[in-house]
Motif scaffolding. Structure first.
Motif, PDB file in Angstrom:
ATOM      1  N   ARG A  90       0.814  -1.220   0.000  1.00  0.00           N
ATOM      2  CA  ARG A  90       0.000   0.000   0.000  1.00  0.00           C
ATOM      3  C   ARG A  90       0.846   1.269   0.000  1.00  0.00           C
ATOM      4  N   ILE A  91       1.840   1.331   0.880  1.00  0.00           N
ATOM      5  CA  ILE A  91       2.651   2.550   0.985  1.00  0.00           C
ATOM      6  C   ILE A  91       3.489   2.759  -0.280  1.00  0.00           C
ATOM      7  N   PHE A  92       4.016   1.677  -0.851  1.00  0.00           N
ATOM      8  CA  PHE A  92       4.775   1.812  -2.092  1.00  0.00           C
ATOM      9  C   PHE A  92       3.877   2.372  -3.193  1.00  0.00           C
ATOM     10  N   PHE A  93       2.666   1.848  -3.302  1.00  0.00           N
ATOM     11  CA  PHE A  93       1.722   2.298  -4.329  1.00  0.00           C
ATOM     12  C   PHE A  93       1.502   3.805  -4.210  1.00  0.00           C
ATOM     13  N   ILE A  97       2.741   6.910  -6.928  1.00  0.00           N
ATOM     14  CA  ILE A  97       1.870   7.926  -7.532  1.00  0.00           C
ATOM     15  C   ILE A  97       2.358   9.316  -7.142  1.00  0.00           C
ATOM     16  N   ASN A  98       2.721   9.487  -5.870  1.00  0.00           N
ATOM     17  CA  ASN A  98       3.176  10.801  -5.390  1.00  0.00           C
ATOM     18  C   ASN A  98       4.428  11.294  -6.106  1.00  0.00           C
ATOM     19  N   GLY A 151       3.540  15.109 -13.215  1.00  0.00           N
ATOM     20  CA  GLY A 151       4.872  14.712 -12.770  1.00  0.00           C
ATOM     21  C   GLY A 151       4.974  14.350 -11.306  1.00  0.00           C
ATOM     22  N   GLY A 152       3.852  14.172 -10.632  1.00  0.00           N
ATOM     23  CA  GLY A 152       3.845  13.802  -9.224  1.00  0.00           C
ATOM     24  C   GLY A 152       3.023  14.788  -8.407  1.00  0.00           C
ATOM     25  N   LEU A 153       2.814  14.442  -7.148  1.00  0.00           N
ATOM     26  CA  LEU A 153       1.937  15.231  -6.280  1.00  0.00           C
ATOM     27  C   LEU A 153       2.488  16.631  -6.028  1.00  0.00           C
TER      28      LEU A 153
END
Length: 166
Positions: A90-93, A97-98, A151-153
């Protein structure tokens, strides 16, 4: 958003230590250098041969272990366009995305090392061009696609302001 590249196949339970070897902890402040060792404990040839646009393809529970954000970041720095796996920690996912690395949950049994893949993130389709085979995955929600496109959060928030995901 379409991505195309070659598949690099890994098994189940690839941990963040496989991705970013703990013995190289001292390189955490030099991610470009750490990326030169990405996944070398799972496949010693991978960091030497991976090409921009290639895919990491794995089994279940990819990214288990510590919540080190630099694990997905160095995969992205190495040029990998997305990670496809049967399941993710979960944390890797969330970290992936971030940092702007697409992570896709799909059946990876019919993908082999060296297969050429084309991935359509919006439609949820993986075309295995080497085998003339189409696989599907649940398309990412629009909010996640927007974060990835920016490009990320961090980049997304700079562009749109706090918590504007659509």
């Amino acid at each position: 958003m379409k991505l195309e590249g070659k598949a690099w196949k890994f098994g189940d339970d690839i941990s963040t230590d496989h991705i970013a070897p703990g013995r190289l902890f001292h390189l955490r402040s030099n991610l470009e250098e750490l990326a030169k060792h990405v996944l070398e404990d799972a496949d010693a040839e991978f960091p030497k041969k991976v090409q921009k646009g290639d895919f990491v393809v794995a089994g279940r529970n990819f990214g288990l272990g510590s919540s080190r954000e630099h694990a997905p970041r160095i995969i992205k720095i190495a040029g990998v366009s997305a990670v496809l796996a049967k399941s993710f920690a979960r944390i890797f996912f969330r970290n992936a995305i971030n940092v702007g690395l697409p992570v896709l949950i799909c059946d990876t049994d019919k993908i082999d090392v060296g297969d050429t893949l084309e991935v359509d993130l919006e439609k949820g389709v993986v075309l295995n061009k080497s085998k003339n085979l189409t696989l599907t995955f649940s398309p990412l929600p629009k909010a996640m696609l927007n974060i990835l496109n920016d490009g990320g959060l961090s980049s997304h928030i700079k562009k749109h302001g706090d918590f504007k995901l659509e």
